[in-house]
Design a protein around this motif. Structure first.
Motif, PDB file in Angstrom:
ATOM      1  N   ALA A   1      37.806  36.971  46.501  1.00 14.14           N
ATOM      2  CA  ALA A   1      37.383  37.151  44.502  1.00 14.14           C
ATOM      3  C   ALA A   1      38.823  38.081  44.386  1.00 14.14           C
ATOM      4  O   ALA A   1      39.309  38.066  42.983  1.00 14.14           O
ATOM      5  CB  ALA A   1      36.517  37.635  44.477  1.00 14.14           C
ATOM      6  N   SER A   2      39.454  39.375  45.064  1.00 14.36           N
ATOM      7  CA  SER A   2      39.795  39.851  45.068  1.00 14.36           C
ATOM      8  C   SER A   2      41.471  39.226  44.706  1.00 14.36           C
ATOM      9  O   SER A   2      42.096  40.074  43.906  1.00 14.36           O
ATOM     10  CB  SER A   2      40.450  41.220  46.503  1.00 14.36           C
TER      11      SER A   2
ATOM     12  N   ASP B   1      46.238  37.332  41.561  1.00 19.47           N
ATOM     13  CA  ASP B   1      47.253  36.843  40.806  1.00 19.47           C
ATOM     14  C   ASP B   1      47.007  37.051  39.529  1.00 19.47           C
ATOM     15  O   ASP B   1      47.897  36.963  38.519  1.00 19.47           O
ATOM     16  CB  ASP B   1      46.888  35.097  40.851  1.00 19.47           C
ATOM     17  N   GLN B   2      46.122  37.428  38.698  1.00 23.14           N
ATOM     18  CA  GLN B   2      46.140  37.837  37.615  1.00 23.14           C
ATOM     19  C   GLN B   2      46.438  39.527  37.278  1.00 23.14           C
ATOM     20  O   GLN B   2      46.414  39.669  35.733  1.00 23.14           O
ATOM     21  CB  GLN B   2      44.579  37.490  36.532  1.00 23.14           C
ATOM     22  N   ALA B   3      46.316  40.316  37.771  1.00 21.60           N
ATOM     23  CA  ALA B   3      46.772  41.652  38.234  1.00 21.60           C
ATOM     24  C   ALA B   3      48.209  41.970  36.957  1.00 21.60           C
ATOM     25  O   ALA B   3      47.878  42.784  36.444  1.00 21.60           O
ATOM     26  CB  ALA B   3      46.750  42.511  38.991  1.00 21.60           C
ATOM     27  N   GLU B   4      48.859  40.948  37.066  1.00 25.89           N
ATOM     28  CA  GLU B   4      50.135  40.791  36.421  1.00 25.89           C
ATOM     29  C   GLU B   4      49.993  41.166  34.653  1.00 25.89           C
ATOM     30  O   GLU B   4      51.228  41.994  34.399  1.00 25.89           O
ATOM     31  CB  GLU B   4      51.009  40.866  36.885  1.00 25.89           C
ATOM     32  N   ALA B   5      48.634  40.723  34.810  1.00 22.12           N
ATOM     33  CA  ALA B   5      48.560  40.025  33.195  1.00 22.12           C
ATOM     34  C   ALA B   5      48.241  41.566  32.649  1.00 22.12           C
ATOM     35  O   ALA B   5      48.162  42.006  31.005  1.00 22.12           O
ATOM     36  CB  ALA B   5      47.389  38.733  32.769  1.00 22.12           C
ATOM     37  N   GLY B   6      47.345  42.038  33.045  1.00 24.97           N
ATOM     38  CA  GLY B   6      46.903  43.563  32.665  1.00 24.97           C
ATOM     39  C   GLY B   6      46.191  44.142  32.562  1.00 24.97           C
ATOM     40  O   GLY B   6      45.005  42.578  32.607  1.00 24.97           O
TER      41      GLY B   6
ATOM     42  N   ASP C   1      42.802  43.689  38.043  1.00 24.94           N
ATOM     43  CA  ASP C   1      43.437  44.892  39.348  1.00 24.94           C
ATOM     44  C   ASP C   1      42.236  45.618  39.793  1.00 24.94           C
ATOM     45  O   ASP C   1      41.926  45.550  40.792  1.00 24.94           O
ATOM     46  CB  ASP C   1      44.430  45.618  38.239  1.00 24.94           C
ATOM     47  N   ALA C   2      41.213  46.212  38.698  1.00 24.94           N
ATOM     48  CA  ALA C   2      40.208  46.855  38.976  1.00 24.94           C
ATOM     49  C   ALA C   2      39.696  46.522  38.698  1.00 24.94           C
ATOM     50  O   ALA C   2      38.052  46.902  39.944  1.00 24.94           O
ATOM     51  CB  ALA C   2      39.995  48.116  37.930  1.00 24.94           C
TER      52      ALA C   2
END
Length: 228
Positions: free
Chosen positions: A124-125, A130-135, A147-148
């Protein structure tokens, strides 16, 4: 590496002992108890990595025990049912179970399902990274911060189970695109084989209840899509 600790609640002595031995041979540490109240006590005392609960156990039935566990923890839960009855399956999933296995079951199949649940919890993390760059992503009044690993609706935090979070992450990776139940079973539940699509349907219902009924649209005959 520490052994994965499984809490196993099963009132049938033969099934409990045989399954415990099979899981231990496959490298799991098992705490096995014959009834639900003892299961709840063992859960609180031992803090297992996964709970394996038979639906029909005395003291506190498996569905009620699942609800009690889910009130306190996001630990993965697999239900065991003696029949592929829709009511048993849906009640278990609605109580917060992540998957179910129908008895009688093959030991190798049970182990595969346990490992699949544990694997997707650990992933899950990774999916979020993988999507964290999208904010932070917004879908109506819903905000997802990969990210969080946080979800908010109308500014208020929304508590999702890890399976629900993986489901939302899968939808958010392709907003507006229709995702079939089979694809969701493969990507979210890590099924490399055909699975029961009721698992998908009930989890979509649970996710809708938390982020808004109109946020995930049913596309009849095809699957679901996340509305922006």
């Amino acid at each position: 590496m520490a052994e994965t600790h499984v809490l196993f609640v099963e009132d049938d002595d033969v099934i409990r002992e045989a399954t415990t031995l099979a899981l231990e041979r496959d490298g799991f540490k098992v705490t096995a108890v014959p009834e639900g109240l003892a299961g709840l006590a063992a859960f609180r005392e031992r803090h297992p990595d996964l709970a394996l609960l038979d639906v029909m156990v005395p003291g506190l039935d498996g569905v009620s025990l699942c609800r009690r566990i889910r009130d306190e923890s996001m630990v993965p839960v697999i239900m065991l049912s003696a029949r592929a009855d829709a009511i048993d399956v849906v009640l278990g999933l609605e109580a917060g179970a992540d998957d179910y296995v129908t008895k009688p079951f093959d030991g190798a199949v049970l182990t595969a399902r346990i490992r699949a649940v544990l694997r997707r919890f650990s992933q899950a993390s990774t999916a979020a990274a993988d999507q964290a760059e999208a904010g932070v992503m917004s879908f109506g009044d819903v905000e997802l911060d990969p990210d969080a690993m946080e979800v908010r609706r109308g500014g208020e935090p929304v508590a999702l189970t890890p399976t629900e979070m993986r489901l939302l992450l899968e939808f958010s990776a392709a907003p507006g695109s229709v995702l079939s139940r089979d694809r969701l079973l493969e990507r979210v539940w890590d099924y490399g084989w055909g699975g029961d699509t009721r698992v998908v349907d009930v989890h979509v219902q649970r996710l809708r209840a938390k982020i808004g009924q109109d946020r995930i649209e049913t596309v009849r005959g095809f699957g679901y899509k996340l509305r922006g």
